[in-house]
Design a protein around this motif. Structure first.
Motif, PDB file in Angstrom:
ATOM      1  N   TYR A  40       4.901  10.190   2.979  1.00  0.00           N
ATOM      2  CA  TYR A  40       5.296   9.148   2.057  1.00  0.00           C
ATOM      3  C   TYR A  40       6.280   9.647   1.019  1.00  0.00           C
ATOM      4  O   TYR A  40       5.960  10.723   0.291  1.00  0.00           O
ATOM      5  N   ALA A  41       7.107   8.499   0.439  1.00  0.00           N
ATOM      6  CA  ALA A  41       8.105   9.291  -0.636  1.00  0.00           C
ATOM      7  C   ALA A  41       7.153   9.324  -1.922  1.00  0.00           C
ATOM      8  O   ALA A  41       7.802  10.280  -2.796  1.00  0.00           O
ATOM      9  N   ASP A  42       6.356   8.586  -2.103  1.00  0.00           N
ATOM     10  CA  ASP A  42       5.414   8.648  -3.372  1.00  0.00           C
ATOM     11  C   ASP A  42       4.254   8.081  -3.324  1.00  0.00           C
ATOM     12  O   ASP A  42       4.025   7.449  -2.060  1.00  0.00           O
ATOM     13  N   GLY A  43       3.363   8.163  -4.198  1.00  0.00           N
ATOM     14  CA  GLY A  43       2.056   7.554  -4.004  1.00  0.00           C
ATOM     15  C   GLY A  43       2.075   5.954  -3.791  1.00  0.00           C
ATOM     16  O   GLY A  43       1.084   5.522  -3.045  1.00  0.00           O
ATOM     17  N   ALA A  44       2.884   5.201  -4.392  1.00  0.00           N
ATOM     18  CA  ALA A  44       2.881   3.842  -4.285  1.00  0.00           C
ATOM     19  C   ALA A  44       3.109   3.420  -2.921  1.00  0.00           C
ATOM     20  O   ALA A  44       2.485   2.568  -2.380  1.00  0.00           O
ATOM     21  N   SER A  45       4.327   4.291  -2.483  1.00  0.00           N
ATOM     22  CA  SER A  45       4.488   3.999  -0.837  1.00  0.00           C
ATOM     23  C   SER A  45       3.506   4.255   0.144  1.00  0.00           C
ATOM     24  O   SER A  45       2.976   3.703   0.904  1.00  0.00           O
ATOM     25  N   ALA A  46       2.594   5.229  -0.251  1.00  0.00           N
ATOM     26  CA  ALA A  46       1.480   5.777   0.636  1.00  0.00           C
ATOM     27  C   ALA A  46       0.322   4.766   0.374  1.00  0.00           C
ATOM     28  O   ALA A  46      -0.345   4.201   1.581  1.00  0.00           O
ATOM     29  N   VAL A  47       0.064   4.180  -0.829  1.00  0.00           N
ATOM     30  CA  VAL A  47      -0.904   3.027  -0.726  1.00  0.00           C
ATOM     31  C   VAL A  47      -0.304   1.687  -0.011  1.00  0.00           C
ATOM     32  O   VAL A  47      -1.380   1.310   0.680  1.00  0.00           O
ATOM     33  N   ARG A  48       0.831   1.200  -0.171  1.00  0.00           N
ATOM     34  CA  ARG A  48       1.246   0.116   0.594  1.00  0.00           C
ATOM     35  C   ARG A  48       0.952   0.624   1.912  1.00  0.00           C
ATOM     36  O   ARG A  48       0.632  -0.436   2.767  1.00  0.00           O
ATOM     37  N   GLY A  49       1.660   1.539   2.354  1.00  0.00           N
ATOM     38  CA  GLY A  49       1.558   1.833   3.904  1.00  0.00           C
ATOM     39  C   GLY A  49       0.260   1.617   4.310  1.00  0.00           C
ATOM     40  O   GLY A  49      -0.226   1.145   5.442  1.00  0.00           O
ATOM     41  N   LEU A  50      -0.671   2.689   3.857  1.00  0.00           N
ATOM     42  CA  LEU A  50      -2.082   2.417   4.475  1.00  0.00           C
ATOM     43  C   LEU A  50      -2.816   1.132   4.206  1.00  0.00           C
ATOM     44  O   LEU A  50      -3.389   0.705   5.335  1.00  0.00           O
ATOM     45  N   LEU A  51      -2.184   0.366   3.243  1.00  0.00           N
ATOM     46  CA  LEU A  51      -3.035  -0.898   2.972  1.00  0.00           C
ATOM     47  C   LEU A  51      -2.586  -1.902   4.017  1.00  0.00           C
ATOM     48  O   LEU A  51      -3.337  -2.710   4.594  1.00  0.00           O
ATOM     49  N   SER A  52      -1.320  -1.409   4.706  1.00  0.00           N
ATOM     50  CA  SER A  52      -0.665  -2.465   5.742  1.00  0.00           C
ATOM     51  C   SER A  52      -1.130  -2.157   7.312  1.00  0.00           C
ATOM     52  O   SER A  52      -1.199  -3.061   8.350  1.00  0.00           O
ATOM     53  N   THR A  53      -2.250  -1.315   6.970  1.00  0.00           N
ATOM     54  CA  THR A  53      -2.905  -0.766   8.585  1.00  0.00           C
ATOM     55  C   THR A  53      -3.771  -1.819   8.908  1.00  0.00           C
ATOM     56  O   THR A  53      -4.199  -1.823   9.987  1.00  0.00           O
ATOM     57  N   GLY A  54      -4.497  -2.550   8.091  1.00  0.00           N
ATOM     58  CA  GLY A  54      -5.477  -3.419   8.252  1.00  0.00           C
ATOM     59  C   GLY A  54      -6.953  -2.783   8.005  1.00  0.00           C
ATOM     60  O   GLY A  54      -7.999  -3.555   8.039  1.00  0.00           O
ATOM     61  N   ALA A  55      -6.916  -1.554   7.874  1.00  0.00           N
ATOM     62  CA  ALA A  55      -8.133  -1.023   7.635  1.00  0.00           C
ATOM     63  C   ALA A  55      -8.811  -1.092   6.549  1.00  0.00           C
ATOM     64  O   ALA A  55     -10.119  -1.142   6.298  1.00  0.00           O
ATOM     65  N   PHE A  56      -8.060  -1.659   5.468  1.00  0.00           N
ATOM     66  CA  PHE A  56      -8.861  -2.095   4.104  1.00  0.00           C
ATOM     67  C   PHE A  56      -8.695  -3.532   3.936  1.00  0.00           C
ATOM     68  O   PHE A  56      -9.275  -3.842   2.786  1.00  0.00           O
ATOM     69  N   ASP A  57      -8.632  -4.161   4.845  1.00  0.00           N
ATOM     70  CA  ASP A  57      -8.746  -5.785   4.887  1.00  0.00           C
ATOM     71  C   ASP A  57      -9.930  -6.022   4.357  1.00  0.00           C
ATOM     72  O   ASP A  57     -10.023  -7.052   3.412  1.00  0.00           O
ATOM     73  N   GLU A  58     -11.119  -5.748   5.042  1.00  0.00           N
ATOM     74  CA  GLU A  58     -12.227  -6.238   4.479  1.00  0.00           C
ATOM     75  C   GLU A  58     -12.868  -5.587   3.356  1.00  0.00           C
ATOM     76  O   GLU A  58     -13.338  -6.525   2.464  1.00  0.00           O
TER      77      GLU A  58
END
Length: 245
Positions: free
Chosen positions: A185-203
């Motif tokens: 990831y280009a930076d920490g903010a992108s990493a957070v957004r990318g990982l949240l987009s996986t659906g693993a954190f929805d619950e």
């Protein structure tokens, strides 16, 4: 790490940040299965369409299914008009040939009923590919995923039992493989957004506040932040191959 201030659009974040991380997996599977001009491929959990685009570029006739409406809409924007993508496999036109390749690059244990139903209508000896996370010790993202389980107060739930899905669907095992898929990831903010987009954190987001989930993801990512601010997480994904009887 700078807190995430950009509004979240999970489907678009998946398309623009996260989906490309799995290109090595898509390529390795397509090479091994021999996806090409004679292939008719159905993608389960086809996301915003990148894996379908890659198969179509090899000459395959493709169709996709994803339960996320926003991802389906983005996939329709990216794919040619003649590529059907729907929220339910029953809504995908059957066409004049049965599928000879069925992929589930983001397999979950909940896929079993859908997989069993689809394989009953697939071409005999069709290839089914199921993929998911590799061994925890080979995945730098593992500690971050444990954040999701802790905040959602659940047992570890991200890893699908790929071999159990094959057996439960009545398929014939036909091999397996592992592929390195580093997350960069280009930076920490992108990493957070990318990982949240996986659906693993929805619950976890439903169980607590989004800001709290972001904060804990940022803390778990700290060991993987480089001096220049980029984030690098080596991972290995596993896939299994099976055949329709």
């Amino acid at each position: 790490m700078t807190p995430t201030l950009v509004p979240h659009h999970p489907a678009r974040d998946w398309a623009e940040i996260q989906e490309r991380m799995l290109v090595p997996l898509y390529e390795a599977v397509y090479d091994r299965v021999g996806v090409g001009a004679r292939s008719r491929l159905l993608g389960l959990g086809s996301g915003t369409g990148l894996a379908l685009l890659m198969a179509a570029a090899r000459g395959a006739r493709v169709a996709g299914v994803d339960r996320d409406h926003a991802r389906v809409e983005l996939a329709r924007e990216r794919l040619p008009e003649d590529v059907p993508v729907a929220k339910d496999a029953a809504d995908v036109p059957a066409g004049d040939l049965p599928y000879d390749v069925i992929t589930a690059f983001h397999a979950t244990d909940g896929l079993l009923p859908e997989l069993a139903a689809l394989t009953r209508t697939a071409q005999s000896d069709a290839v089914v590919v199921l993929a998911g996370w590799g061994p925890p010790e080979r995945c730098a993202t593992e500690p971050v995923l444990r954040v999701a389980d802790r905040l959602a107060d659940r047992a570890p739930s991200v890893r699908a039992d790929l071999d159990g899905l094959v057996a439960g669907s009545g398929l014939r095992p036909a091999g397996s493989g592992r592929v390195a898929c580093p997350f960069g990831y280009a930076d920490g903010a992108s990493a957070v957004r990318g990982l949240l987009s996986t659906g693993a954190f929805d619950e976890a987001v439903r169980a607590t506040e989004l800001s709290q989930v972001e904060k804990e993801i940022e803390e778990a990512l700290a060991p993987y932040v480089r001096a220049d601010g980029t984030v690098w997480m080596p991972n290995v994904f596993r896939y299994v191959l099976a055949r329709v009887p």
